[in-house]
Design a protein around this motif. Sequence first.
Motif, mmCIF file in Angstrom:
data_model
loop_
_atom_site.group_PDB
_atom_site.id
_atom_site.type_symbol
_atom_site.label_atom_id
_atom_site.label_comp_id
_atom_site.label_asym_id
_atom_site.label_seq_id
_atom_site.Cartn_x
_atom_site.Cartn_y
_atom_site.Cartn_z
ATOM 1 N N GLU A 148 9.824 3.363 -7.254
ATOM 2 C CA GLU A 148 8.372 3.218 -7.229
ATOM 3 C C GLU A 148 7.884 2.387 -6.052
ATOM 4 N N TYR A 149 8.755 1.542 -5.502
ATOM 5 C CA TYR A 149 8.307 0.665 -4.422
ATOM 6 C C TYR A 149 7.937 1.402 -3.139
ATOM 7 N N PRO A 150 8.734 2.377 -2.684
ATOM 8 C CA PRO A 150 8.277 3.151 -1.525
ATOM 9 C C PRO A 150 6.948 3.850 -1.796
ATOM 10 N N ILE A 151 6.780 4.325 -3.035
ATOM 11 C CA ILE A 151 5.540 5.007 -3.410
ATOM 12 C C ILE A 151 4.370 4.024 -3.402
ATOM 13 N N LEU A 152 4.585 2.849 -3.992
ATOM 14 C CA LEU A 152 3.536 1.832 -4.021
ATOM 15 C C LEU A 152 3.191 1.340 -2.621
ATOM 16 N N LEU A 153 4.214 1.191 -1.793
ATOM 17 C CA LEU A 153 3.976 0.716 -0.433
ATOM 18 C C LEU A 153 3.108 1.693 0.354
ATOM 19 N N ALA A 154 3.383 2.981 0.209
ATOM 20 C CA ALA A 154 2.588 3.990 0.922
ATOM 21 C C ALA A 154 1.117 3.883 0.526
ATOM 22 N N LEU A 170 1.560 -6.876 -0.562
ATOM 23 C CA LEU A 170 2.335 -6.045 0.359
ATOM 24 C C LEU A 170 3.673 -6.706 0.694
ATOM 25 N N CYS A 171 3.638 -7.986 0.986
ATOM 26 C CA CYS A 171 4.870 -8.716 1.312
ATOM 27 C C CYS A 171 5.825 -8.737 0.123
ATOM 28 N N SER A 172 5.280 -8.945 -1.064
ATOM 29 C CA SER A 172 6.102 -8.989 -2.268
ATOM 30 C C SER A 172 6.770 -7.643 -2.522
ATOM 31 N N TYR A 173 5.994 -6.561 -2.416
ATOM 32 C CA TYR A 173 6.545 -5.212 -2.601
ATOM 33 C C TYR A 173 7.642 -4.925 -1.579
ATOM 34 N N THR A 174 7.377 -5.294 -0.335
ATOM 35 C CA THR A 174 8.317 -4.990 0.747
ATOM 36 C C THR A 174 9.651 -5.696 0.555
#
Length: 212
Positions: free
Chosen positions: A76-82, A54-58
């Motif tokens: 893709e990151y906002p999508i993955l984060l959700a 989660l931290c890495s994606y953010t």
Amino acid sequence: MSFLDEHGFLYVLADLLSIVTIASCLISKVPQIRTVQQLQSAKGLSVNGLLMELCSYTVTMLYNYTNGYAFLSYLEYPILLAQEYVLIYYVLRYESLLGQRAYLWSGIYVVAFLGFATAIIPSSVLMMLVPFTTPVGATSKVMQLVAILRSKDSQSVSLLTWGISAFTNSTRIYTILLDSGDKMLLANFGISTILSSSVLLAAWYYKKPKKD
């Protein structure tokens, strides 16, 4: 028209790969979420690994956003984060970890996220965090790989989720090369591709029927 200009084949291919990557990410974590829901158990999943991911994606998303990179190159990151938020919620729920501590850290996360996104927190702080996304993201995957190898049981691990992860990380190497050539991002996605592929292979191997 030059083959390599912004309207050339290589850039059209990069845009197509970005679209495919984003489309793949729409369901990337869904199989894993469904598995946890169906089993009502998070056994075999590392809470610490998920939080590190989660931290890495953010940080990666905020880094791309604050640097003004092409939106398609990191959508893709906002999508993955959700999806990551949902997965972490269910893992914490079934591990009986939803409590005041979880809510406190969630609040801190939201404040920090908004601080970086609105530039209230200086971008220089984000720049210092970016180099850590590669080891943090890699460690989260290594933890999952080790868990599979130790237990020799990957029934709770979704092959589709890790297959999509390996694919999308590899396509991003190409799109970033054409868009920004950012070395930190290239290193991040290169290592992530190798580790995601390793988890996929390990999960596939230990899902095979055991021989008598």
